[in-house]
Design an enzyme around this catalytic site. Structure first.
Site, short mmCIF file in Angstrom:
data_model
loop_
_atom_site.label_atom_id
_atom_site.label_comp_id
_atom_site.label_asym_id
_atom_site.label_seq_id
_atom_site.Cartn_x
_atom_site.Cartn_y
_atom_site.Cartn_z
N ASN A 1 -13.29 2.80 7.49
CA ASN A 1 -13.54 2.94 6.05
C ASN A 1 -14.68 2.01 5.66
OD1 ASN A 1 -12.40 0.31 5.03
ND2 ASN A 1 -10.59 1.14 6.06
N ASP B 1 -4.48 3.88 6.79
CA ASP B 1 -3.09 4.31 6.65
C ASP B 1 -2.61 5.08 7.87
OD1 ASP B 1 -2.55 3.21 4.13
OD2 ASP B 1 -3.71 4.79 3.16
N LYS C 1 -13.88 10.21 26.90
CA LYS C 1 -14.62 10.76 25.76
C LYS C 1 -14.33 12.25 25.64
CE LYS C 1 -19.19 11.43 23.90
NZ LYS C 1 -20.61 11.60 24.22
N PRO D 1 1.43 0.80 10.65
CA PRO D 1 2.34 -0.12 9.96
C PRO D 1 1.70 -0.61 8.67
CG PRO D 1 1.29 -1.20 11.84
CD PRO D 1 0.93 0.27 11.91
N ASP D 2 2.51 -0.82 7.66
CA ASP D 2 2.01 -1.41 6.42
C ASP D 2 2.19 -2.92 6.54
OD1 ASP D 2 1.79 -2.48 3.76
OD2 ASP D 2 1.97 -0.43 3.01
N ILE D 3 1.08 -3.61 6.70
CA ILE D 3 1.14 -5.05 7.00
C ILE D 3 1.70 -5.81 5.80
CG2 ILE D 3 -0.26 -7.07 7.60
CD1 ILE D 3 -2.15 -4.87 8.98
N PHE E 1 -3.62 -6.43 -2.54
CA PHE E 1 -4.69 -5.86 -3.37
C PHE E 1 -4.37 -4.39 -3.61
CE2 PHE E 1 -8.40 -8.68 -3.95
CZ PHE E 1 -7.87 -9.82 -3.36
N LYS F 1 3.10 -0.41 -7.19
CA LYS F 1 2.80 -0.83 -5.80
C LYS F 1 3.41 -2.18 -5.50
CE LYS F 1 -0.91 0.68 -4.02
NZ LYS F 1 -2.33 0.97 -3.80
N LYS G 1 5.89 -2.44 -2.37
CA LYS G 1 5.52 -3.24 -1.19
C LYS G 1 6.41 -4.47 -1.06
CE LYS G 1 1.28 -1.25 -0.31
NZ LYS G 1 0.61 -0.96 0.95
O1 C5P Z 1 -1.02 1.15 -0.14
P1 C5P Z 1 -2.38 0.62 -0.33
O2 C5P Z 1 -3.26 0.74 0.88
O3 C5P Z 1 -3.07 1.06 -1.59
O4 C5P Z 1 -2.11 -0.93 -0.58
C1 C5P Z 1 -3.11 -1.88 -0.57
C2 C5P Z 1 -2.57 -3.20 -0.15
O5 C5P Z 1 -1.74 -3.07 0.99
C3 C5P Z 1 -3.65 -4.17 0.26
O6 C5P Z 1 -3.21 -5.47 -0.01
C4 C5P Z 1 -3.75 -3.92 1.76
O7 C5P Z 1 -4.28 -5.05 2.44
C5 C5P Z 1 -2.31 -3.69 2.14
N1 C5P Z 1 -2.07 -2.78 3.26
C6 C5P Z 1 -1.59 -3.29 4.45
N2 C5P Z 1 -1.32 -2.44 5.51
C7 C5P Z 1 -1.52 -1.11 5.38
C8 C5P Z 1 -2.02 -0.58 4.18
C9 C5P Z 1 -2.30 -1.45 3.13
O8 C5P Z 1 -1.41 -4.52 4.56
N3 C5P Z 1 -1.25 -0.33 6.41
#
Ligand code: C5P
Length: 400
Positions: A208, A276, A286, A303-305, A322, A336, A340
């Site tokens: 991105n 995501d 390749k 994973p959502d960190i 953020f 959010k 989260k």
């Molecule tokens: O869900 P979204 O991507 O909009 O949320 C943004 C926040 O979640 C940011 O703080 C981003 O660093 C964190 N994030 C994360 N891991 C992910 C997706 C988002 O830590 N896989």
């Protein structure tokens, strides 16, 4: 905070010299003694009288005054301080310092001192980006000179970009941190930053447009308040700041592993733009164009960190995320925060009309359990300084 500390403040010749007057005021209010030195250029922008009046101390301007009179020589002047601060530090002063020149009072003091030196550069954006200044900066940092700023934003010369003198409050915080008294001293803060790269095959990836600018500015601001910073960064376009522990990663899964390995922490700020999704089955070779037709990529969720950290057994006492939104910013960010499980969300409107994405400025809302606060549009470095200050206040139990 700076009681009994003595700062030798060298004021260089730039339009930002007027901010040095405010810096003197802040230093004195924090309890520091200020011994001012005005270069010939500096004296074109601020008068010795205003500097002396605010410092409550005579201004030193001339090398030969000091070396010929018996009162105090330049060696003694350069060593009686606890810290030497150069603000604003011009391109010329940086070049002189890097080259070891000693042809006026300021450069001679900088050569003669046995104390730490902190510079706050300020110059036109082209001058800041010039290869000569880049070289000089690298040499000065290698010599152990500490650097605060410059900030990005509009400049007196009508241009825009990095080169503005950091705000006096930011310089004050860097001085406090340099003298070991920053409000985040002894704290460990974890920052994630930049994009992630999710491989498709050995040569291709999904990415991105995150530059890492806001996360980098934040890590620097936290460092300037005295924190030990672990900076976990994806492949960003902005270079990581000096003076932080950099852990370079590529994928979301690597970022999560690096974050977990860095625990425990007093606070975590997730500023990374984490992908995501990743490609479920990364090809080991390749992928070829061919008779098989167009490839179809199957995705798996990353994973959502931020969410993982917020529910972690070793959850940092303060977790900040953020949220980049394009509509209903406060509502979406408020949801959010709950989803989260983090404590604060820094939300911004990244719809194209705002020019925020990839730009130098940011206009954010800080969402906490108490509601939403709208911050004014500020350079990203100032948003970072403000957020770092709030983190420090929170960890130190000061009410917002
Ligand atoms: O869900 P979204 O991507 O909009 O949320 C943004 C926040 O979640 C940011 O703080 C981003 O660093 C964190 N994030 C994360 N891991 C992910 C997706 C988002 O830590 N896989």
């Amino acid at each position: 905070m700076l009681a009994d500390k003595r700062i030798l403040l060298i004021i260089g010749g730039g339009i930002a010299a007027y901010k040095a007057l405010e810096l003197i005021r802040l230093l004195r209010a924090a309890g520091a003694g200020v011994v001012p030195v005005l270069t010939a250029g500096g004296a074109q922008f601020v008068t010795p009288l205003s500097v002396a009046a605010l410092a409550g101390h005579p201004v030193h301007q001339d090398l030969f005054d000091l070396t010929t009179e018996a009162e105090m020589g330049h060696i003694q002047l350069s060593r009686a301080a606890d810290l030497v601060v150069v603000a604003p530090c011009t391109a010329d002063l940086m070049a002189k310092m890097a080259g070891g020149h000693a042809d006026d009072l300021a450069s001679t003091l900088l050569m003669a001192t046995d104390k730490r030196v902190l510079i706050a550069p300020a110059m036109n954006v082209r001058m800041w980006q010039h290869p000569a200044t880049r070289r000089n900066l690298a040499m000065l940092q290698a010599d152990g000179v500490q650097v605060v700023g410059p900030a990005r934003g509009d400049m007196a010369c009508g241009e825009h970009g990095p080169g503005r003198l950091s705000e006096p409050a930011t310089i004050l915080a860097a001085i406090e941190a340099a003298l070991g008294g920053g409000p985040l001293r002894g704290r460990h803060v974890l920052v994630t930053s930049g994009p992630t790269h999710e491989p498709i095959d050995p040569v291709r990836y999904i990415a991105n447009r995150s530059s890492g600018a806001q996360g980098t500015a934040l890590a620097a601001a936290l460092r300037d308040l005295g924190a030990r910073v672990t900076f976990v960064t994806g492949p960003a376009t902005v270079a990581p700041p000096q003076g932080v522990a950099v852990v370079a990663v590529e994928t979301a899964r690597q970022m999560l592993a690096a974050v977990e390995a860095a625990l425990p922490a007093d606070a975590a700020v997730c500023a990374a733009a984490v992908a995501d999704w990743r490609v479920a089955h990364e090809a080991s070779q390749k992928m070829k164009k061919g008779a098989g037709g167009l490839p179809v990529l199957e995705f798996a969720e990353n994973p959502d960190i931020l969410a993982t950290l917020s529910r972690h057994a070793q959850r940092p006492p303060l977790v900040v995320g953020f949220a980049a939104e394009t509509e209903n910013v406060v509502d979406h960010a408020t949801q959010k925060r709950l989803r989260k499980g983090c404590d604060w969300i820094v939300a911004n409107d990244v719809s194209p009309a705002t020019g925020i994405m990839g730009g130098a400025e940011n206009a954010v809302h800080l969402i906490t359990a108490d509601g939403a606060e709208a911050w004014p549009r500020l350079p990203k470095s100032e948003v970072a300084a403000r957020l770092a200050g709030r983190i420090a206040d929170h960890l130190n139990g000061k009410p917002a």
